[in-house]
Write a protein that holds these residues in place. Structure first.
Motif: not given
Length: 679
Positions: A621, A634-635, A607, A609, A626-630
């Motif tokens: 994008s 970004v993770r 992972t 970060d 597998v990309w996610t943002q909070s």
């Protein structure tokens, strides 16, 4: 600016909805805490800080009334002959083929007005349709024949707008319209012009970070416009030229990164001695008639931007322009906004004659904003940190050479009066009423009074307020400020700060304190009896600004030194490393690639970060993971095909990053919780 009188560069500005008319009355908001830190010094106020543009289509350019109005506004630099007209203008015969030249706007007439105003001139030599020989002859006429002493000379205007990047408004007769060709001519112009007068300063045109076409690389070019121009012409120039039409009234937060990235480009590409190269913002305007180009919202944005740019070391900010003419007419905050980018009314009317501006030379609201800034921040003062806890209220402060202090407060709310409480660090104000300057919505002058106290007052809606304070005690016998600090040996968590010794006052100097700026507060991070100190426990991958203060045997403290800013890195060695590269850029987004290398024990599943440095950055994008943002975090989690990383193995992933402000890239990455070395 483009050569057409009323053109507003709409192709590259942001379109925003008009502001609404305020309600008839407003309640007071919650108290606003204002912090002013006299220990956190920023840039000095330059002699040429407050400026504006003159244009050869303006028949009143050389009148005494114009000069006197500009002098009253505190103008210290006047730029000529007028934006994109510079690249069609031939000074010797006073012609601009393809454009309109008004009577009584020749160079000598301009200089007469400059002298009456008490300002310095800046001249833009014709690059687009001119020659180095023509520019050198202009220097000879100005400084040898006439003895005008014109110090600042630009080479061209917005020459990246010559069609190289697909949009063309700037005249350019060179067959080769590349940045390399422009840079080669900058070298030739500089050599020819300095052969006539070696004391002059030469400026080259750059693109402004996060403003088109910044970041673009045209086919056949070795890099962006800025990279190529600086690499070729960096040794021949003395300053660089930025233009900024933000198109919104809330973009001042972009300024520190805008200037930082420009300095970073200069340092990287301009070669040895590049620290001598200054930054000039030779065209600035809020750039949005719907939001109030010449009414109070635009004025407040102008004051905020001027103060922020100058505090960040820009040596001149020049409004576009003295007179411009009527544009898109709207109603903004209870007043008619004529869509005019000038400081003074041209007295022009819409094409159908339905709406006319006020009488010629009537000042618009931004005139009073720049006048306020000139009275707030005077040459010889130094900006210091100031901040508020209310987004609708901005604060700026300067320390006066005589020991006094001035605070500029800007209330951008259209319907709320804000009471403010002001806390001072490193400064004790005198008792009694300070001098207070105020400009409110629709006012036709700045009012001056001696009212209230130093620590609190109420700010009317849509207002500018400057509070001028005297120190509680005479500033005598204190040590002088330490010299300009430098940072060396910078690692991920430490740096060595060195500085020239301060001059002693009435008592010997017994120590120096190093203070780290944290917003508008400072933290003392060390002290020494010498003139060098290694400081630790710094945050990796972070920009740090420090000042040094001398203290004498009686406890007396000097003014802070000038600031030094440096950026910590990441660990020199770690069990992982990351390389982030930009594959392409289109001035509002980019394709990035991240290469992850494992230097430790084999990894089965990872992972990564990181965080975006600024709120105006986001993930568009991503692929190969597998990309996610909070929020700004970004993770990235491995996909099924690249989760295994044996020792020495690498994985490359890609993404699209979006930005709407200066694009400061992330520098700190953690892999499975371990901070990696960023390469």
């Amino acid at each position: 600016m483009p050569r057409t009188l009323l053109r507003t560069a709409s192709a590259v500005l942001l379109t925003l909805a008009a502001l609404t008319v305020p309600p008839a009355h407003a309640d007071e908001g919650d108290p606003v805490a204002v912090t002013v830190n006299a220990r956190a010094a920023l840039a000095p106020v330059p002699e040429t800080g407050i400026g504006t543009n003159h244009a050869i289509w303006d028949s009143r350019l050389g009148t005494d009334e114009t000069a006197d109005l500009l002098k009253a506004a505190g103008m210290k630099l006047l730029r000529y002959p007028g934006g994109s007209y510079s690249d069609i203008y031939h000074w010797a015969d006073h012609t601009a083929p393809g454009g309109y030249v008004a009577p009584d706007t020749d160079f000598d007439t301009f200089m007469r007005g400059v002298r009456r105003t008490g300002a310095q001139p800046m001249v833009t030599a014709n690059y687009g349709t001119g020659t180095a020989e023509e520019a050198a002859a202009w220097v000879r006429h100005a400084n040898v024949t006439k003895g005008y002493g014109v110090k600042y000379w630009e080479i061209g205007n917005e020459n990246y707008g010559n069609g190289r990047y697909g949009t063309a408004w700037e005249a350019d007769e060179h067959a080769d319209k590349s940045p390399a060709e422009y840079a080669r001519h900058v070298v030739a112009y500089s050599d020819a012009m300095k052969a006539v007068d070696p004391t002059i300063k030469i400026g080259a045109v750059l693109t402004t970070p996060a403003n088109w076409p910044d970041g673009l690389v045209a086919e056949g070019d070795a890099g962006t416009w800025n990279e190529v121009v600086l690499a070729t012409a960096g040794s021949k120039i003395d300053f660089v030229i930025l233009h900024w039409y933000p198109g919104a009234l809330d973009r001042t937060a972009h300024v520190p990164d805008m200037i930082h990235l420009t300095r970073q480009q200069i340092a990287k590409h301009a070669g040895p001695g590049s620290e001598r190269i200054g930054i000039a913002m030779t065209e600035f305007n809020t750039g949005s008639s719907s939001n109030g180009t010449n009414t109070q919202p635009g004025a407040l944005a102008a004051a905020d931007a001027y103060a922020t740019l100058l505090a960040n070391g820009v040596f001149t900010v020049d409004w576009w322009n003295v007179r411009n003419g009527i544009g898109n007419v709207t109603q903004v905050e209870g007043h008619t906004d004529y869509g005019d980018f000038g400081l003074l009314s041209s007295g022009t009317c819409t094409s159908d004659g339905g709406v006319c501006e006020p009488e010629v030379n009537t000042p618009f609201a931004p005139y009073y904003a720049l006048q306020m800034v000139s009275r707030f921040a005077r040459p010889g003062d130094r900006f210091i940190r100031a901040a508020t806890d209310q987004e609708k209220v901005a604060a700026h402060a300067v320390r006066r050479a005589d020991g006094g202090l001035a605070v500029l407060l800007i209330n951008t709310s259209s319907d709320t009066s804000y009471p403010v409480t002001i806390d001072y660090a490193g400064f004790s104000p005198a008792s009694g009423a300070p001098t207070v300057l105020t400009h409110t919505n629709g006012a036709t002058a700045i009012t001056e009074s001696a009212t209230g106290g130093a620590t609190g007052r109420t700010l009317p809606p849509l207002s500018l307020t400057t509070v001028i304070l005297r120190p509680a005690a005479a500033q005598t016998g204190l040590p002088g400020a330490p010299g300009q600090p430098a940072a060396s040996g910078v690692t991920d968590r430490a740096a060595t700060i060195s500085w020239p010794a301060a001059s002693a006052g009435a008592r010997p100097i017994v120590k120096y304190e190093v203070h780290l700026q944290k917003g508008a507060v400072s933290e003392q991070i060390g002290e020494t009896t010498g003139t060098s100190l290694t400081v630790g426990n710094l945050k990796p991958g972070t920009r740090h600004t420090v000042n040094v203060i001398a203290r004498d045997g009686g406890g007396g403290a000097s003014s802070p030194s000038a600031p030094v800013t440096f950026t910590t890195g990441t660990p020199a060695s770690a069990s992982c490393s990351v390389r982030l590269t930009k594959q392409s850029d289109w001035a509002s987004g980019y394709v990035g690639a991240i290469e992850i290398t494992n230097h430790g024990a084999p990894i089965n599943g990872w992972t990564l970060d990181f965080s975006w440095p600024r709120v105006w950055q986001s993930l568009g994008s991503g692929w190969s993971a597998v990309w996610t943002q909070s929020g700004r975090d970004v993770r990235v989690v491995n996909d099924s095909g690249n989760g295994s990383l044996p020792t020495g193995a690498s994985a490359t992933i890609g993404f699209v990053g979006n930005y709407s402000g200066p694009n400061v890239l992330p520098t700190v990455f953690t892999l499975n919780g371990t901070v990696c070395t960023t390469r």
